[in-house]
Structure formats: C-alpha cells, structure tokens
Motif scaffolding. Sequence first.
Motif, PDB file in Angstrom:
ATOM      1  N   VAL A 112      28.013  68.671  26.588  1.00 17.37           N
ATOM      2  CA  VAL A 112      28.091  69.986  27.226  1.00 17.37           C
ATOM      3  C   VAL A 112      28.647  69.856  28.645  1.00 17.37           C
ATOM      4  O   VAL A 112      29.515  70.635  29.059  1.00 17.37           O
ATOM      5  CB  VAL A 112      26.711  70.677  27.205  1.00 17.37           C
ATOM      6  N   ALA A 113      28.180  68.856  29.395  1.00 15.96           N
ATOM      7  CA  ALA A 113      28.645  68.671  30.777  1.00 15.96           C
ATOM      8  C   ALA A 113      30.139  68.387  30.830  1.00 15.96           C
ATOM      9  O   ALA A 113      30.849  68.906  31.704  1.00 15.96           O
ATOM     10  CB  ALA A 113      27.871  67.538  31.448  1.00 15.96           C
ATOM     11  N   PHE A 114      30.632  67.594  29.898  1.00 16.44           N
ATOM     12  CA  PHE A 114      32.061  67.274  29.872  1.00 16.44           C
ATOM     13  C   PHE A 114      32.891  68.541  29.697  1.00 16.44           C
ATOM     14  O   PHE A 114      33.872  68.768  30.402  1.00 16.44           O
ATOM     15  CB  PHE A 114      32.337  66.279  28.743  1.00 16.44           C
ATOM     16  N   THR A 115      32.477  69.393  28.787  1.00 18.49           N
ATOM     17  CA  THR A 115      33.208  70.637  28.547  1.00 18.49           C
ATOM     18  C   THR A 115      33.051  71.606  29.713  1.00 18.49           C
ATOM     19  O   THR A 115      34.016  72.266  30.111  1.00 18.49           O
ATOM     20  CB  THR A 115      32.756  71.271  27.217  1.00 18.49           C
ATOM     21  N   LEU A 116      31.866  71.677  30.293  1.00 16.56           N
ATOM     22  CA  LEU A 116      31.686  72.529  31.477  1.00 16.56           C
ATOM     23  C   LEU A 116      32.602  72.073  32.607  1.00 16.56           C
ATOM     24  O   LEU A 116      33.208  72.899  33.294  1.00 16.56           O
ATOM     25  CB  LEU A 116      30.234  72.508  31.946  1.00 16.56           C
ATOM     26  N   GLY A 117      32.727  70.768  32.803  1.00 17.39           N
ATOM     27  CA  GLY A 117      33.603  70.240  33.846  1.00 17.39           C
ATOM     28  C   GLY A 117      35.057  70.600  33.618  1.00 17.39           C
ATOM     29  O   GLY A 117      35.791  70.915  34.556  1.00 17.39           O
ATOM     30  N   GLN A 118      35.471  70.586  32.378  1.00 16.23           N
ATOM     31  CA  GLN A 118      36.851  70.963  32.045  1.00 16.23           C
ATOM     32  C   GLN A 118      37.076  72.446  32.290  1.00 16.23           C
ATOM     33  O   GLN A 118      38.088  72.851  32.840  1.00 16.23           O
ATOM     34  CB  GLN A 118      37.151  70.587  30.591  1.00 16.23           C
ATOM     35  N   ARG A 119      36.113  73.259  31.929  1.00  9.56           N
ATOM     36  CA  ARG A 119      36.253  74.713  32.061  1.00  9.56           C
ATOM     37  C   ARG A 119      36.071  75.193  33.497  1.00  9.56           C
ATOM     38  O   ARG A 119      36.549  76.273  33.853  1.00  9.56           O
ATOM     39  CB  ARG A 119      35.234  75.407  31.159  1.00  9.56           C
ATOM     40  N   HIS A 120      35.368  74.421  34.314  1.00  5.73           N
ATOM     41  CA  HIS A 120      35.055  74.827  35.680  1.00  5.73           C
ATOM     42  C   HIS A 120      35.413  73.709  36.654  1.00  5.73           C
ATOM     43  O   HIS A 120      34.579  73.255  37.441  1.00  5.73           O
ATOM     44  CB  HIS A 120      33.567  75.189  35.799  1.00  5.73           C
ATOM     45  N   SER A 121      36.654  73.314  36.629  1.00  9.58           N
ATOM     46  CA  SER A 121      37.074  72.190  37.473  1.00  9.58           C
ATOM     47  C   SER A 121      36.884  72.483  38.957  1.00  9.58           C
ATOM     48  O   SER A 121      36.754  71.552  39.761  1.00  9.58           O
ATOM     49  CB  SER A 121      38.526  71.815  37.176  1.00  9.58           C
ATOM     50  N   HIS A 122      36.822  73.753  39.335  1.00 11.78           N
ATOM     51  CA  HIS A 122      36.591  74.104  40.746  1.00 11.78           C
ATOM     52  C   HIS A 122      35.204  73.686  41.229  1.00 11.78           C
ATOM     53  O   HIS A 122      34.955  73.652  42.430  1.00 11.78           O
ATOM     54  CB  HIS A 122      36.794  75.612  40.969  1.00 11.78           C
ATOM     55  N   LEU A 123      34.295  73.355  40.315  1.00 17.14           N
ATOM     56  CA  LEU A 123      32.951  72.928  40.702  1.00 17.14           C
ATOM     57  C   LEU A 123      32.893  71.452  41.105  1.00 17.14           C
ATOM     58  O   LEU A 123      31.865  70.993  41.584  1.00 17.14           O
ATOM     59  CB  LEU A 123      31.957  73.189  39.568  1.00 17.14           C
ATOM     60  N   VAL A 124      33.977  70.728  40.892  1.00 17.98           N
ATOM     61  CA  VAL A 124      33.998  69.311  41.269  1.00 17.98           C
ATOM     62  C   VAL A 124      34.307  69.219  42.760  1.00 17.98           C
ATOM     63  O   VAL A 124      35.252  69.821  43.256  1.00 17.98           O
ATOM     64  CB  VAL A 124      35.043  68.526  40.449  1.00 17.98           C
ATOM     65  N   GLY A 125      33.492  68.462  43.476  1.00 18.54           N
ATOM     66  CA  GLY A 125      33.653  68.316  44.922  1.00 18.54           C
ATOM     67  C   GLY A 125      34.778  67.373  45.293  1.00 18.54           C
ATOM     68  O   GLY A 125      35.424  66.751  44.448  1.00 18.54           O
ATOM     69  N   ALA A 126      34.982  67.250  46.583  1.00 17.73           N
ATOM     70  CA  ALA A 126      36.016  66.364  47.131  1.00 17.73           C
ATOM     71  C   ALA A 126      35.694  64.910  46.784  1.00 17.73           C
ATOM     72  O   ALA A 126      34.528  64.547  46.609  1.00 17.73           O
ATOM     73  CB  ALA A 126      36.078  66.537  48.643  1.00 17.73           C
TER      74      ALA A 126
END
Length: 150
Positions: free
Chosen positions: A42-56
Amino acid sequence: MLLPLDTQSSSDTDAPRKPERCVIVVDEALSPGKASNAAAVVAFTLGQRHSHLVGAPLREQGGTTHPGLIPIGIPVLKATADQLSELRQKSLAHCDVVDFPAQGQATTDYDAFLSAVNALSGDSLQYLAVGLVGPRNRIGKLVSGLALFA
C-alpha cells in the motif's frame, strides 16, 4: 484497487497545499510478516500516487545524499477485517484510497491476482490493508479509535 485521484500534481508549485495526512490500516489478524507486506504494498502505491509527499533528499555532512522520505509520517494502525471494509467504504468520498484485497497474498503471480479480483463483485472483496491520503481532519475522523499496529 486504485481509485481516481483528485490531488494536485507534484509539479504544481503555485497553489498552496492543504495539510495532508497519510495513514495505513492493516488487518489485525495478519502475522507480522504478512502485515508488513500488506503495509509495504500500500505504501509503495501511495508514494507513486502522491509523490509530492516525499521530502527533500537527506544530505550528510560530507555531501552524500539519501533519497527523501515522507516528512509527515505514516502511522500504521490496526483494524478487524470488518472495520477495514467499513473504513474503505466510508473513506471513498473523502480522500484517496489505496486498498489491498486478500487475493494479493494468495499468489505471487500478478495476472492471477488480477483474475481473482476480477472474478468477484466489489462488495465481496476482503481487504488486508487500506491506505488513506487526504485532509488531516477528515483522515483523523475516519481512523479515530484505531490503535497502532504492534
């Protein structure tokens, strides 16, 4: 199952973002290994769908960089199978939902997984995990009362 995504793209830097929350809820009956797998899928797919949530990117003093991580955290909570289905259904109108049907851990063949889900009606699916991303207050209300998966 992936549902339509209504969030802003990660390239849209002009509009301010509303505070978001990301949470994963896992079936409390799963063994630690299967629960970890369900949360990771689930986390992998959430990361793909919400890439803006990944920090610097993280930078060491010597200049070595590490990939950015999510700065808002991702609590992993637990629920019964019935609570997961109910949570998923309630959440659809309020946030982005990524769900992981039980058929996903019944095979290592993705085509077989697709076929197994395709053979069932939506209301007969059981879920091992549900990931939610959306407004902080909405997510908070949806998962209130759920404990951390331990």
